[in-house]
Design an enzyme around this catalytic site. Structure first.
Site, PDB file in Angstrom:
ATOM      1  N   TYR A   1       0.950  -1.073   0.066  1.00 30.30           N
ATOM      2  CA  TYR A   1       0.059   0.115   0.113  1.00 30.30           C
ATOM      3  C   TYR A   1       0.855   1.394   0.093  1.00 30.30           C
ATOM      4  O   TYR A   1       0.416   2.349  -0.708  1.00 30.30           O
ATOM      5  CB  TYR A   1      -0.960   0.042   1.138  1.00 30.30           C
TER       6      TYR A   1
ATOM      7  N   ASN B   1     -13.126   2.893  -5.116  1.00 25.79           N
ATOM      8  CA  ASN B   1     -11.680   3.248  -5.443  1.00 25.79           C
ATOM      9  C   ASN B   1     -11.244   3.844  -4.219  1.00 25.79           C
ATOM     10  O   ASN B   1     -11.836   4.663  -3.449  1.00 25.79           O
ATOM     11  CB  ASN B   1     -11.389   4.219  -6.484  1.00 25.79           C
ATOM     12  N   VAL B   2      -9.992   3.573  -3.524  1.00 27.20           N
ATOM     13  CA  VAL B   2      -9.027   4.137  -2.560  1.00 27.20           C
ATOM     14  C   VAL B   2      -8.420   5.235  -2.951  1.00 27.20           C
ATOM     15  O   VAL B   2      -7.883   5.911  -2.158  1.00 27.20           O
ATOM     16  CB  VAL B   2      -8.401   2.947  -1.903  1.00 27.20           C
TER      17      VAL B   2
ATOM     18  N   HIS C   1     -14.441   1.530   0.216  1.00 26.13           N
ATOM     19  CA  HIS C   1     -13.606   0.903   0.378  1.00 26.13           C
ATOM     20  C   HIS C   1     -12.375   1.419   0.786  1.00 26.13           C
ATOM     21  O   HIS C   1     -11.229   0.680   1.180  1.00 26.13           O
ATOM     22  CB  HIS C   1     -13.278  -0.291  -0.939  1.00 26.13           C
TER      23      HIS C   1
HETATM   24  N1  APR Z   1     -13.007   2.820 -18.449  1.00 21.80           N
HETATM   25  C1  APR Z   1     -14.281   2.268 -18.099  1.00 21.80           C
HETATM   26  N2  APR Z   1     -14.282   0.945 -17.312  1.00 21.80           N
HETATM   27  C2  APR Z   1     -13.003   0.450 -17.654  1.00 21.80           C
HETATM   28  C3  APR Z   1     -11.720   0.888 -18.456  1.00 21.80           C
HETATM   29  C4  APR Z   1     -12.010   2.279 -18.733  1.00 21.80           C
HETATM   30  N3  APR Z   1     -10.979   2.786 -19.505  1.00 21.80           N
HETATM   31  N4  APR Z   1     -10.818  -0.132 -18.383  1.00 21.80           N
HETATM   32  C5  APR Z   1     -11.502  -1.115 -17.649  1.00 21.80           C
HETATM   33  N5  APR Z   1     -12.570  -0.749 -17.219  1.00 21.80           N
HETATM   34  C6  APR Z   1     -13.517  -1.822 -16.535  1.00 21.80           C
HETATM   35  C7  APR Z   1     -13.336  -3.235 -16.757  1.00 21.80           C
HETATM   36  O1  APR Z   1     -14.004  -3.602 -18.000  1.00 21.80           O
HETATM   37  C8  APR Z   1     -14.176  -3.786 -15.527  1.00 21.80           C
HETATM   38  O2  APR Z   1     -15.613  -4.066 -15.834  1.00 21.80           O
HETATM   39  O3  APR Z   1     -13.393  -1.552 -15.276  1.00 21.80           O
HETATM   40  C9  APR Z   1     -13.890  -2.665 -14.434  1.00 21.80           C
HETATM   41  C10 APR Z   1     -12.783  -2.916 -13.488  1.00 21.80           C
HETATM   42  O4  APR Z   1     -13.182  -4.024 -12.503  1.00 21.80           O
HETATM   43  P1  APR Z   1     -12.579  -4.278 -11.220  1.00 21.80           P
HETATM   44  O5  APR Z   1     -11.090  -4.702 -11.551  1.00 21.80           O
HETATM   45  O6  APR Z   1     -12.993  -5.780 -10.793  1.00 21.80           O
HETATM   46  O7  APR Z   1     -12.864  -3.330 -10.185  1.00 21.80           O
HETATM   47  P2  APR Z   1     -13.640  -3.030  -9.399  1.00 21.80           P
HETATM   48  O8  APR Z   1     -15.064  -3.515  -9.882  1.00 21.80           O
HETATM   49  O9  APR Z   1     -13.706  -1.524  -8.997  1.00 21.80           O
HETATM   50  O10 APR Z   1     -13.369  -3.948  -8.091  1.00 21.80           O
HETATM   51  C11 APR Z   1     -14.016  -4.055  -6.728  1.00 21.80           C
HETATM   52  O11 APR Z   1     -12.699  -5.302  -5.719  1.00 21.80           O
HETATM   53  O12 APR Z   1     -10.591  -5.687  -5.406  1.00 21.80           O
HETATM   54  C12 APR Z   1     -11.611  -5.113  -4.857  1.00 21.80           C
HETATM   55  O13 APR Z   1     -11.818  -3.544  -3.297  1.00 21.80           O
HETATM   56  C13 APR Z   1     -11.384  -3.726  -4.489  1.00 21.80           C
HETATM   57  O14 APR Z   1     -12.836  -1.979  -4.821  1.00 21.80           O
HETATM   58  C14 APR Z   1     -12.437  -3.102  -5.486  1.00 21.80           C
HETATM   59  C15 APR Z   1     -13.417  -4.166  -5.615  1.00 21.80           C
END
Ligand code: APR
Length: 232
Positions: free
Chosen positions: A55, A89-90, A106
């Site tokens: 982190y 998002n953090v 989160h």
């Molecule tokens: N614009 C919009 N969306 C995008 C882009 C972009 N340029 N690039 C990628 N994505 C999308 C992906 O297609 C995916 O659906 O962003 C999403 C990211 O998903 P995750 O990586 O699963 O992230 P998130 O949903 O925020 O994760 C949730 O999981 O790991 C834990 O606590 C952590 O807050 C996080 C939670």
């Protein structure tokens, strides 16, 4: 007339084009680590120094990135709507863009929390947290992050805000992580939901569900303009 309420659920994808990697786009690895190794309460108990280092690096990286056109479009939307951003998002890119009502589901990278008293939370800016660094009551400090295996204290407030939305936007989240993903169930039936993502997440069919297959920097400015024309 009172401004309409826009509620946004954002995830890692909105910060992707600012240079912060998403979680699930990188094959289960997050910056070369198994997510459960660095982002779970078990991981913290197993190897707190690794987690602190991880982190500390994320915090350093976050200090070097800037909000993109997606964050900025949402900040500007406040001229026309009452906008609340519920972010998974953090990072603090929504703050840097100028949004004023932000709920971090989160946690926040720029804060440290006491391991002995969760109410003791400190703003640490971009500084690292060291092993042995304690709160005023002598307990080790940890990142102020909600890890897998931990409760999400802001969930009730987020659900209440969601249940009052006139317009709901989902951007950049795979909706794979609960309870955050269940927030969409709290959106009122007659509230339109707009989903922006280049790989649209699965969502249950409902009236007024609009899927926009686009990146945040492209899709959000266009959607915000459309919302102003249509509803403001
Ligand atoms: N614009 C919009 N969306 C995008 C882009 C972009 N340029 N690039 C990628 N994505 C999308 C992906 O297609 C995916 O659906 O962003 C999403 C990211 O998903 P995750 O990586 O699963 O992230 P998130 O949903 O925020 O994760 C949730 O999981 O790991 C834990 O606590 C952590 O807050 C996080 C939670």
């Amino acid at each position: 007339m009172a401004k309409k309420k826009v509620v946004v659920l954002s995830g890692a994808g909105i910060s992707a084009e600012s240079g912060i990697k998403t979680f699930r786009d990188s094959g289960g690895l997050w910056e070369n680590h198994d997510v459960m190794e660095v982002a779970s309460i078990e991981g913290w108990y197993r190897n707190p120094q690794l987690v602190l280092t991880f982190y500390n690096e994320r915090r350093k990286q976050a200090a070097e990135v800037f909000p993109n056109a997606g964050h900025l479009a949402l900040a500007q939307l406040e001229q026309h709507f009452e906008v609340t951003i519920i972010t998974q998002n953090v990072d603090s890119l929504h703050e840097k863009a100028g949004s004023s009502r932000i709920l971090h589901l989160h946690g926040e990278l720029h804060k440290a929390q006491s391991t002995g008293n969760p109410d003791l939370i400190y703003d640490i800016g971009d500084a690292p947290i060291a092993w042995g660094q304690t709160c005023e009551q002598g307990h080790q400090l940890r990142p102020f992050i909600v890890w897998f295996g931990e409760a999400v204290p802001m969930m009730d407030k987020a659900a209440r805000i969601t249940s009052e939305a006139d317009i709901f936007i989902v951007v950049g989240t795979s909706l794979a992580v609960y309870p955050a993903a269940s927030l969409v169930d709290f959106v009122p039936d007659d509230t339109p939901i707009y989903v922006i993502d280049p790989h649209l997440p699965h969502m249950q069919e409902r009236p007024a569900l609009y899927r926009i297959e686009a990146k945040a920097t492209d899709g959000l400015p266009k959607l915000c303009q459309k919302l102003v024309e249509q509803y403001a």
